[in-house]
Design a protein around this motif. Structure first.
Motif, PDB file in Angstrom:
ATOM      1  N   TRP A  41      25.822  43.664  53.685  1.00 21.35           N
ATOM      2  CA  TRP A  41      25.326  42.311  53.536  1.00 21.35           C
ATOM      3  C   TRP A  41      25.943  41.743  52.193  1.00 21.35           C
ATOM      4  N   LYS A  42      26.259  42.501  50.941  1.00 23.95           N
ATOM      5  CA  LYS A  42      26.821  42.024  49.907  1.00 23.95           C
ATOM      6  C   LYS A  42      28.030  41.900  50.133  1.00 23.95           C
ATOM      7  N   VAL A  43      28.685  42.506  50.797  1.00 23.37           N
ATOM      8  CA  VAL A  43      30.341  42.567  51.007  1.00 23.37           C
ATOM      9  C   VAL A  43      30.390  41.260  51.769  1.00 23.37           C
ATOM     10  N   ILE A  44      29.666  40.979  52.950  1.00 22.20           N
ATOM     11  CA  ILE A  44      29.959  39.974  53.733  1.00 22.20           C
ATOM     12  C   ILE A  44      29.390  38.649  52.968  1.00 22.20           C
ATOM     13  N   LEU A  45      28.649  38.594  51.937  1.00 22.38           N
ATOM     14  CA  LEU A  45      28.261  37.475  51.296  1.00 22.38           C
ATOM     15  C   LEU A  45      29.340  37.264  50.330  1.00 22.38           C
ATOM     16  N   ALA A  46      29.841  38.226  49.519  1.00 23.36           N
ATOM     17  CA  ALA A  46      31.080  38.226  48.925  1.00 23.36           C
ATOM     18  C   ALA A  46      32.191  37.528  49.729  1.00 23.36           C
ATOM     19  N   LEU A  47      32.500  37.892  50.704  1.00 25.21           N
ATOM     20  CA  LEU A  47      33.611  37.421  51.674  1.00 25.21           C
ATOM     21  C   LEU A  47      33.255  35.799  52.054  1.00 25.21           C
ATOM     22  N   GLN A  48      32.150  35.581  52.350  1.00 29.00           N
ATOM     23  CA  GLN A  48      31.862  34.282  52.725  1.00 29.00           C
ATOM     24  C   GLN A  48      31.825  33.436  51.628  1.00 29.00           C
ATOM     25  N   MET A  49      31.418  33.652  50.393  1.00 27.49           N
ATOM     26  CA  MET A  49      31.571  33.014  49.295  1.00 27.49           C
ATOM     27  C   MET A  49      33.150  32.658  48.905  1.00 27.49           C
ATOM     28  N   THR A  50      34.039  33.663  49.096  1.00 26.36           N
ATOM     29  CA  THR A  50      35.447  33.606  48.545  1.00 26.36           C
ATOM     30  C   THR A  50      36.083  32.657  49.681  1.00 26.36           C
ATOM     31  N   LEU A  51      35.743  32.620  51.077  1.00 27.82           N
ATOM     32  CA  LEU A  51      36.160  31.971  51.959  1.00 27.82           C
ATOM     33  C   LEU A  51      35.943  30.608  51.858  1.00 27.82           C
ATOM     34  N   LYS A  52      34.551  30.051  51.390  1.00 28.19           N
ATOM     35  CA  LYS A  52      33.961  28.936  51.052  1.00 28.19           C
ATOM     36  C   LYS A  52      34.736  28.231  49.914  1.00 28.19           C
ATOM     37  N   PHE A  53      34.601  28.930  48.774  1.00 25.27           N
ATOM     38  CA  PHE A  53      35.178  28.379  47.629  1.00 25.27           C
ATOM     39  C   PHE A  53      36.811  28.287  47.610  1.00 25.27           C
ATOM     40  N   GLN A  54      37.496  29.236  48.012  1.00 25.81           N
ATOM     41  CA  GLN A  54      39.104  29.576  47.933  1.00 25.81           C
ATOM     42  C   GLN A  54      39.813  28.949  49.150  1.00 25.81           C
ATOM     43  N   LYS A  55      38.982  28.659  50.275  1.00 29.81           N
ATOM     44  CA  LYS A  55      39.454  28.145  51.526  1.00 29.81           C
ATOM     45  C   LYS A  55      40.497  29.163  52.251  1.00 29.81           C
ATOM     46  N   LYS A  56      40.630  30.490  51.491  1.00 29.44           N
ATOM     47  CA  LYS A  56      41.624  31.327  52.229  1.00 29.44           C
ATOM     48  C   LYS A  56      40.762  32.625  51.522  1.00 29.44           C
ATOM     49  N   SER A  60      41.348  38.757  44.217  1.00 28.56           N
ATOM     50  CA  SER A  60      40.996  38.701  43.175  1.00 28.56           C
ATOM     51  C   SER A  60      39.548  38.112  42.873  1.00 28.56           C
ATOM     52  N   PHE A  61      39.349  37.126  43.555  1.00 28.90           N
ATOM     53  CA  PHE A  61      38.061  36.276  43.568  1.00 28.90           C
ATOM     54  C   PHE A  61      37.006  37.124  44.599  1.00 28.90           C
ATOM     55  N   TYR A  62      37.458  37.649  45.512  1.00 30.89           N
ATOM     56  CA  TYR A  62      36.756  38.323  46.231  1.00 30.89           C
ATOM     57  C   TYR A  62      36.251  39.666  45.501  1.00 30.89           C
ATOM     58  N   ILE A  63      37.015  40.482  44.888  1.00 33.74           N
ATOM     59  CA  ILE A  63      36.414  41.509  44.211  1.00 33.74           C
ATOM     60  C   ILE A  63      35.711  41.371  42.887  1.00 33.74           C
ATOM     61  N   SER A  64      35.907  40.148  42.308  1.00 34.74           N
ATOM     62  CA  SER A  64      35.021  39.554  41.383  1.00 34.74           C
ATOM     63  C   SER A  64      33.663  39.410  41.701  1.00 34.74           C
ATOM     64  N   LEU A  65      33.511  38.545  42.424  1.00 40.42           N
ATOM     65  CA  LEU A  65      32.161  38.380  43.451  1.00 40.42           C
ATOM     66  C   LEU A  65      31.594  39.508  43.730  1.00 40.42           C
ATOM     67  N   LEU A  66      32.253  40.336  44.454  1.00 38.53           N
ATOM     68  CA  LEU A  66      31.762  41.697  44.952  1.00 38.53           C
ATOM     69  C   LEU A  66      31.023  42.668  43.811  1.00 38.53           C
ATOM     70  N   GLU A  67      31.946  42.682  42.752  1.00 40.76           N
ATOM     71  CA  GLU A  67      31.688  43.415  41.650  1.00 40.76           C
ATOM     72  C   GLU A  67      30.230  42.911  41.078  1.00 40.76           C
ATOM     73  N   HIS A  68      30.206  41.579  40.937  1.00 38.09           N
ATOM     74  CA  HIS A  68      29.188  40.833  40.282  1.00 38.09           C
ATOM     75  C   HIS A  68      27.756  41.124  41.266  1.00 38.09           C
ATOM     76  N   ILE A  69      27.752  40.815  42.634  1.00 41.36           N
ATOM     77  CA  ILE A  69      26.884  40.833  43.396  1.00 41.36           C
ATOM     78  C   ILE A  69      26.226  42.293  43.750  1.00 41.36           C
ATOM     79  N   SER A  70      27.199  43.431  43.470  1.00 42.93           N
ATOM     80  CA  SER A  70      26.808  44.644  43.770  1.00 42.93           C
ATOM     81  C   SER A  70      25.880  45.359  42.805  1.00 42.93           C
ATOM     82  N   ASP A  71      25.570  44.729  41.794  1.00 39.77           N
ATOM     83  CA  ASP A  71      24.525  44.862  40.897  1.00 39.77           C
ATOM     84  C   ASP A  71      23.194  45.562  41.599  1.00 39.77           C
TER      85      ASP A  71
END
Length: 100
Positions: A41-56, A60-71
């Protein structure tokens, strides 16, 4: 095995909706999941947010989000969204619209 299917099903759903990720991108998504040892669910959330904010897909953005929310302190989607909002990501889309 069931938790693995969740991410696979999400990626399949993206594909069926016309968002085609390359094999390299899919491998990178799983690399991020395995390197952070986090739940689907955290991986999916990071992917969703990446696609929402970056439009692709931006690795780098994905891994940054994933590392942050994997806490481990982030245990719910609500707390993940709050944490991302504290980083200023909720306003990112609004800023893009106003600058256009």
């Amino acid at each position: 095995m069931k938790s693995t299917h969740s991410l696979a099903y999400y990626l399949e759903d993206l594909w069926s909706k016309g968002f085609k990720l390359s094999d390299e991108n899919v491998h990178f998504i799983y690399f991020g999941k395995n390197s952070t040892n986090t739940e689907d669910w955290k991986v999916i959330l990071a992917l969703q947010m990446t696609l929402k904010f970056q439009k692709k897909f931006d690795p780098s953005f994905y891994i940054s989000l994933l590392e942050h929310i994997s806490d481990r302190s982030i245990m719910t989607k609500k707390s993940a969204y709050q944490s991302l909002e504290e980083r200023g990501l909720s306003n990112m889309e609004t800023k893009k619209r106003t600058s256009s």
